[in-house]
Motif scaffolding. Structure first.
Motif: not given
Length: 275
Positions: A224-234
């Motif tokens: 099972x997957x739980x999103x924790x945060x969003x950031x940049x793919x740099x």
């Protein structure tokens, strides 16, 4: 701590603060910039190769007390990422580096008795072709690693796998079309991945990525997957590259700003309970 700079291996006693040059590359050779120090701090492994060439590669173990270098093994292909397995330091882990879609034997492990020249840990071939894998992270609680099968792989299933250097078969932990880097908690309950693009965006790999990466918690038992945060793919070194804190209570990751090039370490808690 240990590090490589200017083709020399250095160590630092964190109590005394006295750095020491421990080993210098042989004439005509260079040291790769990745090394691994044992938990006891008594030995360092590092890889050496001819200047201007990717191979042959020699893996050396250096005594911190004496500076003596012993050759453990060599390869006639580009090996790197040498590291002591955190579960059992008699196993040494390393990688066959190269383009993920072209290297069919990325993950390797070496044991002085059971695999003195190393053995391939994962058979990447499937009925649909070859899995493109990488960014393996070795486990603390068991002799094995978690590894991402990238979205760019034409074969499947893609996602997070658990692999082992013994006779156990690889296990697909959780399917994912954009998994990039991964880590595993020290108790083996959780994994974490970052993604090449939004987790919920259509496509796979870098399709529709938009310089976005999600930090996603994975239950190792259920997938099972739980999103924790969003950031940049740099660009590197501003990959998110998430890791657990030693107690497993939080995930640390690199939070980059593509517009400025700035990067900071961010922290996000793991949903309770953690044990």
């Amino acid at each position: 701590m240990a590090w490589v700079w200017n083709d020399a291996l250095h160590v630092l006693d964190l109590d005394s603060g006295a750095p020491e040059r421990l080993y210098t590359a042989a004439r005509g050779h260079t040291l790769q910039n990745l090394c691994s120090l044992t938990a006891a701090g008594d030995r360092v492994v590092v890889t050496e190769q001819p200047v201007g060439r990717e191979h042959p590669v020699t893996c050396l173990e250096i005594s911190v007390a004496t500076g003596r270098a012993d050759e453990l093994f060599g390869t006639d292909w580009f090996a790197n990422h040498p590291a002591h397995s955190p579960h059992d330091e008699s196993w040494l882990t390393f990688a066959h580096e190269g383009p993920a879609r072209e290297v069919p034997d990325r993950i390797w492990a070496r044991h002085p008795a059971r695999a003195p020249q190393g053995r391939r840990v994962l058979d990447q071939s499937t009925d649909g072709g070859t899995l493109a894998v990488g960014h393996e992270r070795w486990m603390f609680h068991d002799q094995g690693a978690v590894v991402c099968a990238y979205g760019e792989s034409e074969a499947g299933p893609r996602g997070l796998y658990a692999v082992h250097p013994d006779d156990r078969a690889a296990r697909l932990v959780s399917e994912g079309e954009r998994d990039w880097h991964c880590d595993i908690s020290r108790d083996g309950r959780w994994a974490v991945v970052d993604t090449t693009g939004p987790l919920d965006a259509p496509g796979r790999g870098w399709q529709n990525a938009g310089q976005v990466s999600d930090i996603v918690l994975v239950d190792m038992a259920t997938g099972a997957r739980t999103p924790l945060a969003r950031t940049a793919a740099d660009r590197h070194p501003r990959y998110p590259h998430p890791v657990f804190t030693p107690d497993g209570s939080a995930v640390l990751y690199n939070h980059g700003d593509p517009s400025t090039g700035e990067v900071a370490v961010a922290r996000v808690p793991v949903p309770q309970p953690v044990s």
